[in-house]
Design an enzyme around this catalytic site. Sequence first.
Site, PDB file in Angstrom:
ATOM      1  N   ARG A 311     117.705 108.762  11.797  1.00  0.00           N
ATOM      2  CA  ARG A 311     117.800 109.007  10.366  1.00  0.00           C
ATOM      3  C   ARG A 311     116.612 109.850   9.929  1.00  0.00           C
ATOM      4  O   ARG A 311     115.480 109.596  10.371  1.00  0.00           O
ATOM      5  CB  ARG A 311     117.788 107.677   9.574  1.00  0.00           C
ATOM      6  N   GLU A 340     120.487 114.948   2.716  1.00  0.00           N
ATOM      7  CA  GLU A 340     121.534 115.677   3.441  1.00  0.00           C
ATOM      8  C   GLU A 340     122.583 116.187   2.460  1.00  0.00           C
ATOM      9  O   GLU A 340     123.110 115.377   1.675  1.00  0.00           O
ATOM     10  CB  GLU A 340     122.165 114.768   4.493  1.00  0.00           C
ATOM     11  N   HIS A 359     123.844 116.818  11.130  1.00  0.00           N
ATOM     12  CA  HIS A 359     124.262 115.431  11.362  1.00  0.00           C
ATOM     13  C   HIS A 359     125.554 115.378  12.196  1.00  0.00           C
ATOM     14  O   HIS A 359     126.586 114.877  11.744  1.00  0.00           O
ATOM     15  CB  HIS A 359     124.448 114.700  10.023  1.00  0.00           C
TER      16      HIS A 359
HETATM   17  N1  LIG Z   1     123.034 111.244  14.299  1.00  0.00           N
HETATM   18  C1  LIG Z   1     124.115 110.517  14.326  1.00  0.00           C
HETATM   19  O1  LIG Z   1     125.199 110.997  14.049  1.00  0.00           O
HETATM   20  C2  LIG Z   1     124.012 109.100  14.729  1.00  0.00           C
HETATM   21  C3  LIG Z   1     125.049 108.491  15.453  1.00  0.00           C
HETATM   22  C4  LIG Z   1     124.916 107.139  15.797  1.00  0.00           C
HETATM   23  C5  LIG Z   1     123.791 106.442  15.425  1.00  0.00           C
HETATM   24  N2  LIG Z   1     122.851 107.056  14.685  1.00  0.00           N
HETATM   25  C6  LIG Z   1     121.657 106.356  14.276  1.00  0.00           C
HETATM   26  O2  LIG Z   1     120.928 106.007  15.438  1.00  0.00           O
HETATM   27  C7  LIG Z   1     120.187 104.818  15.224  1.00  0.00           C
HETATM   28  C8  LIG Z   1     120.452 103.853  16.369  1.00  0.00           C
HETATM   29  O3  LIG Z   1     121.811 103.503  16.451  1.00  0.00           O
HETATM   30  P1  LIG Z   1     122.269 102.375  17.484  1.00  0.00           P
HETATM   31  O4  LIG Z   1     123.743 102.357  17.473  1.00  0.00           O
HETATM   32  O5  LIG Z   1     121.555 102.538  18.767  1.00  0.00           O
HETATM   33  O6  LIG Z   1     121.712 101.098  16.748  1.00  0.00           O
HETATM   34  P2  LIG Z   1     121.208  99.766  17.431  1.00  0.00           P
HETATM   35  O7  LIG Z   1     121.145  98.767  16.354  1.00  0.00           O
HETATM   36  O8  LIG Z   1     122.003  99.457  18.640  1.00  0.00           O
HETATM   37  O9  LIG Z   1     119.724 100.106  17.904  1.00  0.00           O
HETATM   38  C9  LIG Z   1     118.640 100.232  17.040  1.00  0.00           C
HETATM   39  C10 LIG Z   1     117.420  99.670  17.744  1.00  0.00           C
HETATM   40  O10 LIG Z   1     116.279  99.942  16.965  1.00  0.00           O
HETATM   41  C11 LIG Z   1     115.405  98.867  17.128  1.00  0.00           C
HETATM   42  N3  LIG Z   1     114.394  98.831  16.080  1.00  0.00           N
HETATM   43  C12 LIG Z   1     114.449  98.253  14.849  1.00  0.00           C
HETATM   44  N4  LIG Z   1     113.272  98.425  14.217  1.00  0.00           N
HETATM   45  C13 LIG Z   1     112.475  99.118  15.062  1.00  0.00           C
HETATM   46  C14 LIG Z   1     111.140  99.589  14.983  1.00  0.00           C
HETATM   47  N5  LIG Z   1     110.382  99.379  13.901  1.00  0.00           N
HETATM   48  N6  LIG Z   1     110.629 100.252  16.037  1.00  0.00           N
HETATM   49  C15 LIG Z   1     111.370 100.467  17.137  1.00  0.00           C
HETATM   50  N7  LIG Z   1     112.641 100.035  17.278  1.00  0.00           N
HETATM   51  C16 LIG Z   1     113.180  99.380  16.245  1.00  0.00           C
HETATM   52  C17 LIG Z   1     116.308  97.652  17.113  1.00  0.00           C
HETATM   53  O11 LIG Z   1     115.685  96.546  17.711  1.00  0.00           O
HETATM   54  C18 LIG Z   1     117.481  98.160  17.934  1.00  0.00           C
HETATM   55  O12 LIG Z   1     117.337  97.817  19.296  1.00  0.00           O
HETATM   56  C19 LIG Z   1     120.615 104.332  13.840  1.00  0.00           C
HETATM   57  O13 LIG Z   1     119.690 104.816  12.901  1.00  0.00           O
HETATM   58  C20 LIG Z   1     121.924 105.022  13.606  1.00  0.00           C
HETATM   59  O14 LIG Z   1     122.190 105.146  12.259  1.00  0.00           O
HETATM   60  C21 LIG Z   1     122.928 108.367  14.341  1.00  0.00           C
HETATM   61  O1  LIG Z   2     125.063 106.120  11.820  1.00  0.00           O
HETATM   62  C1  LIG Z   2     125.986 106.748  12.318  1.00  0.00           C
HETATM   63  O2  LIG Z   2     126.985 106.202  12.803  1.00  0.00           O
HETATM   64  C2  LIG Z   2     125.877 108.225  12.417  1.00  0.00           C
HETATM   65  O3  LIG Z   2     124.803 108.690  11.696  1.00  0.00           O
HETATM   66  C3  LIG Z   2     127.126 108.962  12.134  1.00  0.00           C
HETATM   67  O4  LIG Z   2     127.262 109.272  10.772  1.00  0.00           O
HETATM   68  P1  LIG Z   2     128.591 110.032  10.295  1.00  0.00           P
HETATM   69  O5  LIG Z   2     129.687 109.031  10.350  1.00  0.00           O
HETATM   70  O6  LIG Z   2     128.318 110.476   8.906  1.00  0.00           O
HETATM   71  O7  LIG Z   2     128.815 111.151  11.240  1.00  0.00           O
END
Ligand SMILES: NC(=O)c1ccc[n+]([C@@H]2O[C@H](COP(=O)([O-])OP(=O)(O)OC[C@H]3O[C@@H](n4cnc5c(N)ncnc54)[C@H](O)[C@@H]3O)[C@@H](O)[C@H]2O)c1
Ligand SMILES: O=C(O)[C@H](O)COP(=O)(O)O
Length: 623
Positions: A311, A340, A359
């Site tokens: 994020r 965004e 994104h």
């Molecule tokens: N760019 C995209 O399109 C996209 C897609 C999927 C996920 N994401 C983002 O990626 C991130 C991770 O997603 P995920 O599915 O792996 O989630 P998840 O919940 O499986 O993993 C997140 C991890 O972060 C850890 N965490 C929490 N606080 C923390 C801190 N202060 N320091 C270090 N680690 C910490 C948690 O313990 C957890 O293991 C989220 O922010 C999600 O929104 C973005």
């Molecule tokens: O947190 C997520 O799952 C990702 O950031 C994906 O976001 P989006 O659905 O807007 O692509």
Amino acid sequence: MSMATSTLTKPLFSSSSSSISKPTIKTSLVSFNTNPIILSLSKKKGSFVVNNVLKTVNPTQTNDVLGGSSISKDVGTLVSKPTILVSEKLGEAGLQVLRSYGNVECVYDLSQQDLCTKISTCDALIVRSGTKVTREVFEAGKGRLKVVGRAGVGIDNVDLQAATEFGCLVVNAPTANTIAAAEHGIALLAAMARNISQADASIKSGKWQRSKYVGVSMVGKTLAVMGFGKVGSEVARRAKGLGMNVIAHDPYAAADRARAIGVELVSFDQAITTADFISLHMPLTPTTNKILNDDTFAKMKKGVRIVNVARGGVIDEDALVRALDSGIVAQAALDVFTEEPPSKDSKLVQHENVTVTPHLGASTKEAQEGVAIEIAEAVVGALNGELSATAVNAPMVSPEVLSELAPYVLLAEKLGRLAVQLVSGGSGIKSVKVVYRSARDPDDLDTRFLRAMITKGIIEPISNSIINLVNADFTAKQKGIRISEERVVVDSSPEQPVDSIQVQISNVESKFASAVSEGGQISIEGKVKYGVPHLTCVGSFGVDVSLEGNLILCRQLDQPGMIGHVGNILGDQNVNVSFMSVGRTSLRKKAIMAIGVDEEPNKEALDKIGAVPAIEEFVFLKL
Ligand SMILES: NC(=O)c1ccc[n+]([C@@H]2O[C@H](COP(=O)([O-])OP(=O)(O)OC[C@H]3O[C@@H](n4cnc5c(N)ncnc54)[C@H](O)[C@@H]3O)[C@@H](O)[C@H]2O)c1
Ligand SMILES: O=C(O)[C@H](O)COP(=O)(O)O
């Protein structure tokens, strides 16, 4: 009267049924929250499944619950389908699931004001990261909006506190885009190390700059994965395959899970000071907000490279520009931004050492189809009153546990409802204690659902709040009601999750003095018998009456003829007695008569009962 503390096995008076405690399974459930719907349910493989939406119900007649309670009266007309608003593009497979269940409206790019207007006519809302589901949205959806589905992982665009306060369930789709996000992280890592986007732009502008775009190798470099969850661990696995030395920081991750893929968990400072590359994979929370800032950049190795597919808000973007300008950060590759889309003249986006994507982490065909199905099923399940495995603001209860607890859930709500009616001026309740007697190990009994239903039973008759599993604890706290729980291990069958549930209310006056136990609290206890909830104890008196219909409790002198006397009064008013039980302290002293009645007796009948000389007090309670 000479009956011991026993239950009559036949209705004494004008009851229409001959058997009292039938071993039946309820076949109708009511969906949670407002606008209830009767659903036909059956049991398959040990869990309840929804067969059909039968009809709408007058809300006052329902026992609505997120996940299960029962209703048996037939009312209403055929239900209108729920309306599901999809405010951002969703995969077709998910839309099909939704269309087979409700009216689906796909309306994109709504302004905040238009979203608030639209939401008041919707039962569910499905969003991605581009829709801000604020408190105003929940306020506007009050009374109708039951579930918000986030088609993805991050729920930082949803005001969870407001959702909980308004009893709206939030579900997400946490697994289907993990690989897509991890692959995008690796793609950005490699693209950044080899200047792919800059070189691409250069050649397209007619240049051929081979020496300008000499990159750095990844093999043998240290990558710090910040957040070792689903995406972070998949990035780590892939980076290991590229020959990188991977370390990770995550205060909540298990070291053995990291070790299993050859990753060492380290402190935050160790991670950022030793890394050549840093990849961010934590959620945006108050703790992680701007976790990379001027101070932390200052500690990093000069020339560090940063990838962010988590994020935008986890980086102080102005500080990152400063770190890029000073050379502390050699390059950054960013998929996400604080705002965004970012502004066109954003210094960060325009920086020559920064690679950006809009994104796109979750944007593969495969991930979007998967996410769409995952969220559509979660939302339909929630609208059906099922408990979701991906609930973000409610306890998750598996269908197996739910199925097993179903009759106890009903018992819990009825005990709460009865207990509050025994209090004079019920709104003064401050302290409720629930005692569960069970042969099970306390760790093997999840009582959150039962507690929520007791809370619902206590609060709904004395307020206009609508309680479900999402908001039960919050609402109780807000009303100043402290609900404590005690588990007592008893020597009965561990097959049954609960042997009995006792509800005690302290520091209140009772309108039925006999309901006050020796300890000074209003106390009632119930059990499930053959799948039907029964009241088994009132104050210090043992009784046994099925908790169906309504209930009259009388305290009287234990003498012959009382059952006939009261029964005749009710029979004369055409009130059907369904169940009756008498409990007493000792022979010919005080006794309690519990009478289940199908109809509500009129005032005349109640006055006549009160006028029976041997009856010292009585109370009519609605179940
Ligand atoms: N760019 C995209 O399109 C996209 C897609 C999927 C996920 N994401 C983002 O990626 C991130 C991770 O997603 P995920 O599915 O792996 O989630 P998840 O919940 O499986 O993993 C997140 C991890 O972060 C850890 N965490 C929490 N606080 C923390 C801190 N202060 N320091 C270090 N680690 C910490 C948690 O313990 C957890 O293991 C989220 O922010 C999600 O929104 C973005
Ligand atoms: O947190 C997520 O799952 C990702 O950031 C994906 O976001 P989006 O659905 O807007 O692509």
